[in-house]
Design a protein around this motif. Sequence first.
Motif, PDB file in Angstrom:
ATOM      1  N   GLN A 106       0.823  -1.206   0.000  1.00  0.00           N
ATOM      2  CA  GLN A 106       0.000   0.000   0.000  1.00  0.00           C
ATOM      3  C   GLN A 106       0.859   1.259   0.000  1.00  0.00           C
ATOM      4  N   THR A 107       1.905   1.265   0.833  1.00  0.00           N
ATOM      5  CA  THR A 107       2.812   2.412   0.872  1.00  0.00           C
ATOM      6  C   THR A 107       3.541   2.576  -0.451  1.00  0.00           C
ATOM      7  N   GLU A 108       3.947   1.458  -1.041  1.00  0.00           N
ATOM      8  CA  GLU A 108       4.661   1.514  -2.316  1.00  0.00           C
ATOM      9  C   GLU A 108       3.765   2.071  -3.417  1.00  0.00           C
ATOM     10  N   LEU A 109       2.527   1.609  -3.476  1.00  0.00           N
ATOM     11  CA  LEU A 109       1.623   2.068  -4.525  1.00  0.00           C
ATOM     12  C   LEU A 109       1.179   3.511  -4.312  1.00  0.00           C
ATOM     13  N   SER A 110       1.039   3.920  -3.049  1.00  0.00           N
ATOM     14  CA  SER A 110       0.552   5.277  -2.787  1.00  0.00           C
ATOM     15  C   SER A 110       1.624   6.330  -3.034  1.00  0.00           C
ATOM     16  N   GLU A 111       2.902   5.976  -2.837  1.00  0.00           N
ATOM     17  CA  GLU A 111       3.978   6.946  -2.992  1.00  0.00           C
ATOM     18  C   GLU A 111       4.730   6.807  -4.304  1.00  0.00           C
ATOM     19  N   SER A 112       4.694   5.641  -4.927  1.00  0.00           N
ATOM     20  CA  SER A 112       5.446   5.415  -6.151  1.00  0.00           C
ATOM     21  C   SER A 112       4.609   5.788  -7.367  1.00  0.00           C
ATOM     22  N   VAL A 113       5.310   5.988  -8.491  1.00  0.00           N
ATOM     23  CA  VAL A 113       4.625   6.296  -9.749  1.00  0.00           C
ATOM     24  C   VAL A 113       3.864   5.089 -10.280  1.00  0.00           C
ATOM     25  N   VAL A 114       4.121   3.903  -9.740  1.00  0.00           N
ATOM     26  CA  VAL A 114       3.408   2.710 -10.191  1.00  0.00           C
ATOM     27  C   VAL A 114       1.936   2.789  -9.824  1.00  0.00           C
ATOM     28  N   GLY A 115       1.619   3.491  -8.732  1.00  0.00           N
ATOM     29  CA  GLY A 115       0.229   3.564  -8.275  1.00  0.00           C
ATOM     30  C   GLY A 115      -0.624   4.569  -8.993  1.00  0.00           C
ATOM     31  N   ILE A 116      -0.110   5.215 -10.051  1.00  0.00           N
ATOM     32  CA  ILE A 116      -0.910   6.222 -10.756  1.00  0.00           C
ATOM     33  C   ILE A 116      -2.135   5.595 -11.397  1.00  0.00           C
ATOM     34  N   ASN A 117      -1.989   4.419 -11.989  1.00  0.00           N
ATOM     35  CA  ASN A 117      -3.109   3.767 -12.681  1.00  0.00           C
ATOM     36  C   ASN A 117      -3.621   2.550 -11.923  1.00  0.00           C
ATOM     37  N   ASN A 118      -3.329   2.436 -10.627  1.00  0.00           N
ATOM     38  CA  ASN A 118      -3.716   1.252  -9.850  1.00  0.00           C
ATOM     39  C   ASN A 118      -4.565   1.648  -8.655  1.00  0.00           C
ATOM     40  N   ALA A 119      -5.602   2.436  -8.870  1.00  0.00           N
ATOM     41  CA  ALA A 119      -6.459   2.882  -7.765  1.00  0.00           C
ATOM     42  C   ALA A 119      -7.260   1.719  -7.176  1.00  0.00           C
ATOM     43  N   GLN A 120      -7.712   0.768  -8.006  1.00  0.00           N
ATOM     44  CA  GLN A 120      -8.491  -0.351  -7.516  1.00  0.00           C
ATOM     45  C   GLN A 120      -7.664  -1.233  -6.590  1.00  0.00           C
ATOM     46  N   SER A 121      -6.405  -1.456  -6.946  1.00  0.00           N
ATOM     47  CA  SER A 121      -5.531  -2.261  -6.090  1.00  0.00           C
ATOM     48  C   SER A 121      -5.323  -1.585  -4.746  1.00  0.00           C
ATOM     49  N   GLN A 139     -10.008 -11.093  -0.441  1.00  0.00           N
ATOM     50  CA  GLN A 139      -9.013 -10.083  -0.101  1.00  0.00           C
ATOM     51  C   GLN A 139      -7.599 -10.595  -0.360  1.00  0.00           C
ATOM     52  N   LEU A 140      -7.345 -11.869  -0.064  1.00  0.00           N
ATOM     53  CA  LEU A 140      -6.020 -12.426  -0.345  1.00  0.00           C
ATOM     54  C   LEU A 140      -5.745 -12.440  -1.846  1.00  0.00           C
ATOM     55  N   ASN A 141      -6.756 -12.786  -2.639  1.00  0.00           N
ATOM     56  CA  ASN A 141      -6.576 -12.755  -4.095  1.00  0.00           C
ATOM     57  C   ASN A 141      -6.337 -11.333  -4.592  1.00  0.00           C
ATOM     58  N   ALA A 142      -7.042 -10.358  -3.975  1.00  0.00           N
ATOM     59  CA  ALA A 142      -6.852  -8.965  -4.380  1.00  0.00           C
ATOM     60  C   ALA A 142      -5.431  -8.496  -4.049  1.00  0.00           C
ATOM     61  N   MET A 143      -4.911  -8.916  -2.901  1.00  0.00           N
ATOM     62  CA  MET A 143      -3.549  -8.537  -2.545  1.00  0.00           C
ATOM     63  C   MET A 143      -2.544  -9.182  -3.509  1.00  0.00           C
ATOM     64  N   TRP A 144      -2.790 -10.420  -3.868  1.00  0.00           N
ATOM     65  CA  TRP A 144      -1.895 -11.092  -4.814  1.00  0.00           C
ATOM     66  C   TRP A 144      -1.921 -10.407  -6.176  1.00  0.00           C
ATOM     67  N   ARG A 145      -3.099 -10.011  -6.614  1.00  0.00           N
ATOM     68  CA  ARG A 145      -3.187  -9.298  -7.888  1.00  0.00           C
ATOM     69  C   ARG A 145      -2.485  -7.947  -7.812  1.00  0.00           C
ATOM     70  N   ALA A 146      -2.577  -7.270  -6.653  1.00  0.00           N
ATOM     71  CA  ALA A 146      -1.881  -5.988  -6.496  1.00  0.00           C
ATOM     72  C   ALA A 146      -0.368  -6.177  -6.559  1.00  0.00           C
ATOM     73  N   MET A 147       0.135  -7.242  -5.930  1.00  0.00           N
ATOM     74  CA  MET A 147       1.569  -7.520  -5.986  1.00  0.00           C
ATOM     75  C   MET A 147       1.994  -7.844  -7.418  1.00  0.00           C
ATOM     76  N   GLN A 148       1.200  -8.620  -8.110  1.00  0.00           N
ATOM     77  CA  GLN A 148       1.537  -8.973  -9.481  1.00  0.00           C
ATOM     78  C   GLN A 148       1.498  -7.753 -10.395  1.00  0.00           C
ATOM     79  N   THR A 149       0.511  -6.889 -10.180  1.00  0.00           N
ATOM     80  CA  THR A 149       0.419  -5.661 -10.978  1.00  0.00           C
ATOM     81  C   THR A 149       1.619  -4.759 -10.724  1.00  0.00           C
ATOM     82  N   HIS A 150       2.042  -4.685  -9.458  1.00  0.00           N
ATOM     83  CA  HIS A 150       3.192  -3.853  -9.129  1.00  0.00           C
ATOM     84  C   HIS A 150       4.458  -4.385  -9.790  1.00  0.00           C
ATOM     85  N   ILE A 151       4.626  -5.690  -9.783  1.00  0.00           N
ATOM     86  CA  ILE A 151       5.819  -6.279 -10.396  1.00  0.00           C
ATOM     87  C   ILE A 151       5.803  -6.047 -11.905  1.00  0.00           C
ATOM     88  N   GLU A 152       4.656  -6.267 -12.531  1.00  0.00           N
ATOM     89  CA  GLU A 152       4.575  -6.077 -13.973  1.00  0.00           C
ATOM     90  C   GLU A 152       4.750  -4.613 -14.359  1.00  0.00           C
TER      91      GLU A 152
END
Length: 446
Positions: A106-121, A139-152
């Motif tokens: 959450q901190t990574e997505l909120s402060e990094s440029v990766v979170g610009i298009n990942n509001a749902q995650s 919720q566990l699946n949503a967290m896994w998808r957020a991690m995968q989206t961040h990596i990609e």
Amino acid sequence: MTAMPSLVVAESISALPTKAQQASSTQSALNKQREAAFKQTEQERKQLHAALNAERAKLQKEADDLAAQFTRNEATLAKREEQLRLETGSLGELFGVVRQNAKSIQTELSESVVGINNAQSQHSLNEIVAAKTLPTLAQLNAMWRAMQTHIESSRVIEPVMVNVVDGTGERNTQQVQRLGAIGLLNDEGYLDWHSGKAQAMLYAKQPQGITTAAIADSVATGALVTAQVDPSRGVLLSQLALTPTLKDRLAAGGMVGNVIIGLLLVGLMIGLVRGLLLVSARAKIAAQLKQPEQPGNNPLGRILAVYQKDKQKGQHRTVEALELRLLEAVVDEQNGLEKGLSMLKLLAALAPMLGLLGTVTGMIETFQVITQFGNGDPKVMAGGISMALVTTVLGLIAAMPLLLVHNILSSQAESIRNILEKQGIGMVAELAENDAATPHLVESAA
């Protein structure tokens, strides 16, 4: 006349008992009323006291019941907590790990440029972080998808639409290139992303060779993208603006630094002029050595002219006189060759002394700032310390080339003087040999 007052006094005395009885009757009535009021008040107080005692007893009973209920609840809660701990087992540790990782992403997505298009995650991660119970499978699946989206998202370069604030303070939406999780880039350079304000602005100072068009073309053609990047995600670019330039460092030296730079420039100009003159003189001397019979306008030519001056007039000069004349000419030429070298030596010695003066001046200024503002903020002391260090460096930098130039020019002047002395000694020796051979010729002729 005396009978009237006596009659009035008698009547007053006869009325006193009646008045006393009336006053006694009135006082008795008042006392009975007061006694009745006192009795009524006492009765009311007794009733109120009894009511309060009954209320206190009731409240005490309720307090005792609540304390007993609280004790029973504590025991029940302890049993259920123990039962929950035994039933959940390692799920509690799993919940802690999930929340920790969710908060990190959450901190990574909120402060990094990766979170610009990942509001749902980010929304799904916020639910996991704020949850007080074990996370659900969704919720566990949503967290896994957020991690995968961040990596990609961290491994691709793609265009994104962001709000950019230009140098005039105007805010406009434009398309920029997102370099993975490293940063944003537009046609002017790297952008500083502020996640709280959802806007970006150019860094004050940009590295060289960064263009959006070149990166976009490389991505379109599938070529390897090579560019200067900031792996610290903006920390190094922010520090780049604070890196002082050469002009800033020279300005930190103040007046003393300017004087040192002036001395260096004057010394280098003197060294350049004298160096050119010595090189020219050495070339002329080399040419003169090839034609000693034709003295020219050079140091050696002037020495040769002294020797041939009287020779052309047919005068005979003794060895001692010629030696003195040549010595005088060599000394004159030496003064001309060493002209300006003493000034170079003085400037070379003066530069570090001025640097020391700047050091002392800077430290005095630093102590004055400490006296006024204290030493809690190092920035207020930076000016004096910078002046102290920069002037010291400038003094040493100015002294070293001046000493080197002085040494080189002194060596050149000494070399030319040796040539002049050698040629002068040779002419004296030639005259001495001629004088020694002349008597023998006279004797043999006789």
